[in-house]
Design an enzyme around this catalytic site. Structure first.
Site, PDB file in Angstrom:
ATOM      1  N   ARG A 145     -16.701  24.265 -16.485  1.00 30.59           N
ATOM      2  CA  ARG A 145     -16.286  25.322 -15.543  1.00 30.59           C
ATOM      3  C   ARG A 145     -17.186  26.558 -15.673  1.00 30.59           C
ATOM      4  NH1 ARG A 145     -12.176  28.768 -16.373  1.00 30.59           N
ATOM      5  NH2 ARG A 145     -10.949  27.285 -17.571  1.00 30.59           N
ATOM      6  N   TYR A 185     -18.130  33.319  11.188  1.00 31.54           N
ATOM      7  CA  TYR A 185     -17.527  32.009  10.946  1.00 31.54           C
ATOM      8  C   TYR A 185     -15.996  32.143  10.907  1.00 31.54           C
ATOM      9  CZ  TYR A 185     -16.409  27.714   8.493  1.00 31.54           C
ATOM     10  OH  TYR A 185     -15.868  26.516   8.139  1.00 31.54           O
ATOM     11  N   ASP A 204     -24.489  36.019   5.251  1.00 26.53           N
ATOM     12  CA  ASP A 204     -24.216  34.579   5.311  1.00 26.53           C
ATOM     13  C   ASP A 204     -25.417  33.955   6.028  1.00 26.53           C
ATOM     14  OD1 ASP A 204     -23.469  31.991   5.978  1.00 26.53           O
ATOM     15  OD2 ASP A 204     -21.388  32.502   6.396  1.00 26.53           O
ATOM     16  N   LYS A 250     -23.890  22.396   4.907  1.00 25.18           N
ATOM     17  CA  LYS A 250     -24.630  22.253   6.152  1.00 25.18           C
ATOM     18  C   LYS A 250     -26.080  21.787   5.874  1.00 25.18           C
ATOM     19  CE  LYS A 250     -20.711  23.787   7.593  1.00 25.18           C
ATOM     20  NZ  LYS A 250     -20.395  25.194   7.782  1.00 25.18           N
TER      21      LYS A 250
HETATM   22  C1  LIG Z   1     -19.356  26.045   7.401  1.00 26.22           C
HETATM   23  C2  LIG Z   1     -19.623  27.495   7.248  1.00 26.22           C
HETATM   24  C3  LIG Z   1     -18.995  28.263   6.249  1.00 26.22           C
HETATM   25  C4  LIG Z   1     -17.943  27.688   5.310  1.00 26.22           C
HETATM   26  O1  LIG Z   1     -18.451  26.691   4.503  1.00 26.22           O
HETATM   27  P1  LIG Z   1     -17.623  25.445   3.919  1.00 26.22           P
HETATM   28  O2  LIG Z   1     -18.633  24.721   3.145  1.00 26.22           O
HETATM   29  O3  LIG Z   1     -17.046  24.708   5.070  1.00 26.22           O
HETATM   30  O4  LIG Z   1     -16.521  26.033   3.059  1.00 26.22           O
HETATM   31  C5  LIG Z   1     -19.331  29.597   6.145  1.00 26.22           C
HETATM   32  N1  LIG Z   1     -20.222  30.164   6.978  1.00 26.22           N
HETATM   33  C6  LIG Z   1     -20.836  29.462   7.947  1.00 26.22           C
HETATM   34  C7  LIG Z   1     -21.804  30.148   8.824  1.00 26.22           C
HETATM   35  C8  LIG Z   1     -20.552  28.118   8.122  1.00 26.22           C
HETATM   36  O5  LIG Z   1     -21.153  27.434   9.115  1.00 26.22           O
END
Ligand SMILES: *Cc1c(COP(=O)(O)O)cnc(C)c1O
Length: 380
Positions: A46, A98, A169, A194
């Protein structure tokens, strides 16, 4: 070394006598210590794990940051980044973030005394008007799902003059296309589910920072919250990242072709893609990033049946998410931005006929042909 080489060769350099090009998966929750006064680098997974550490080194090398932290999901990374705020603090957000981030801020943090304000357009925002309690800004560019481009370079400069913490982000761009730290961002977060993972088979988040103290604090918070990435998923992500640049090059090429095709089609009222010359942010995007990404959105004309159009597609799967090798299509109003109220959706321009398309690495002509036959079948 250039990005592509670091993607393939980055990470830890252990000399065990057994090392291969693929870093091993250490599926161990705990690590045996030498003695009471000689604890090793790894104690308990962890806190730290060699496979995760290997991934974090690779990610930091690509980002050009001092540190990286890998988390269980992208939302865990976003939540970790916002843990720098204290009750009484306010964060400024751009107007279509998001859906999960919106839910976290609007439904969870605000109840804990951390408030937010939505900024319609950071490009024209006057930071001299910023209220006293604002401590941070959270930016996503291009935004999701409207692909609105924020001028990271100028906005971060202005925010830093007001001593605000800047969180970006950078999921849609990855460090391959855009490097927010170079503009002064304090924290960069990713949903590595992604593009980094790239194969729609792993959920993960990443966070990168340069400041020593901030890194230690965030690492400790991740340990307390219990949200680090597992060893096996760290391995999958490390493996996915090795081909990120190759996948993304093809995705950029495909997306440009698909966007140009859709933009001239009479079934499309409006195309959102910062790689089109007539789109908002085209010039800014060219200056701040090395590409326009592989997500675009369209408003489908009411001469076509929305449901039939999406059902008629054979290559594009109807699914949320993006960044994988396969092309996906979704309806943000119902599928990704349902945490926004209907009024708010209307307010910021997420129309009920807005479709978001994530382009994969398939053959571009096949993708266009698939769209064409779906248009033909769904014309009213
Ligand atoms: C998918 C996404 C998230 C969240 O990510 P997860 O892996 O689904 O928790 C945050 N920001 C953006 C821009 C995303 O496309």
């Amino acid at each position: 070394m250039n990005y592509e080489t670091k993607a393939v060769h980055g990470g830890r350099k252990d000399k065990t006598g057994f090392e291969g090009p693929s870093y091993p998966v250490y599926l161990s929750s705990t690590f045996i210590q030498e003695s009471l006064n000689d604890f090793g680098e790894f104690v308990y997974t962890r806190s730290a794990n060699p496979t995760r550490d290997n991934l974090e080194k690779q990610v930091a090398q690509l980002e050009g940051s001092k540190y990286a932290l890998a988390t269980a999901t992208g939302m865990a990374a976003t939540a970790l980044s916002l843990s720098i705020l204290e009750p009484g603090d306010k964060v400024l957000l751009n107007n279509n973030v998001y859906g999960g981030t919106w839910g976290l801020v609007n439904e969870f943090l605000s109840e804990k005394g951390i408030t937010y304000e939505v900024v319609d357009d950071f490009n024209t925002y006057d930071f001299s008007q910023t209220p006293e309690d604002v401590k941070a800004i959270f930016l996503e560019t291009p935004s999701n799902p409207l692909l609105y481009v924020t001028d990271l370079e100028n906005v971060i400069k202005d925010a830093k003059e007001k001593d605000l913490s800047v969180i970006v982000d950078n999921t849609f761009m990855t460090s391959y296309l855009q490097k927010p730290h170079e503009f002064g961002a304090d924290v960069v977060v990713y949903s590595a589910t992604k593009y980094y993972g790239g194969h729609s088979d792993v959920m993960a988040g990443l966070l990168t920072v340069n400041d020593d103290e901030l890194y230690e604090r965030l690492k400790l918070t991740r340990k307390f919250l219990g949200s680090p990435l597992s060893a096996f998923d760290s391995f999958l992500l490390n493996r996915g990242i090795k081909t990120l640049h190759v996948r993304y090059d093809r995705q950029l090429e495909n997306t440009q072709k698909v966007a140009e095709y859709l933009d001239q089609h009479d079934g499309v009222d409006k195309t959102y893609y910062p790689g089109l010359e007539n789109s908002q942010g085209y010039e800014i995007q060219k200056r701040i990033a090395k590409g326009a990404g592989a997500v675009l959105s369209i408003e489908l004309s009411d001469k076509y049946d929305l449901d039939l159009f999406t059902r008629s597609l054979e290559i594009f799967d109807l699914a949320v998410s993006l960044g994988g090798v396969e092309s996906l299509i979704c309806l943000p109003a119902l599928m990704t931005h349902e945490t926004y109220s209907t009024d708010l959706q209307a307010d910021i321009g997420i129309k009920p006929n807005l479709l978001r398309i994530a382009v994969g690495v398939e053959n571009a002509d096949d993708l266009i042909q698939d769209l064409e036959q779906a248009f033909e079948k769904s014309r009213k």
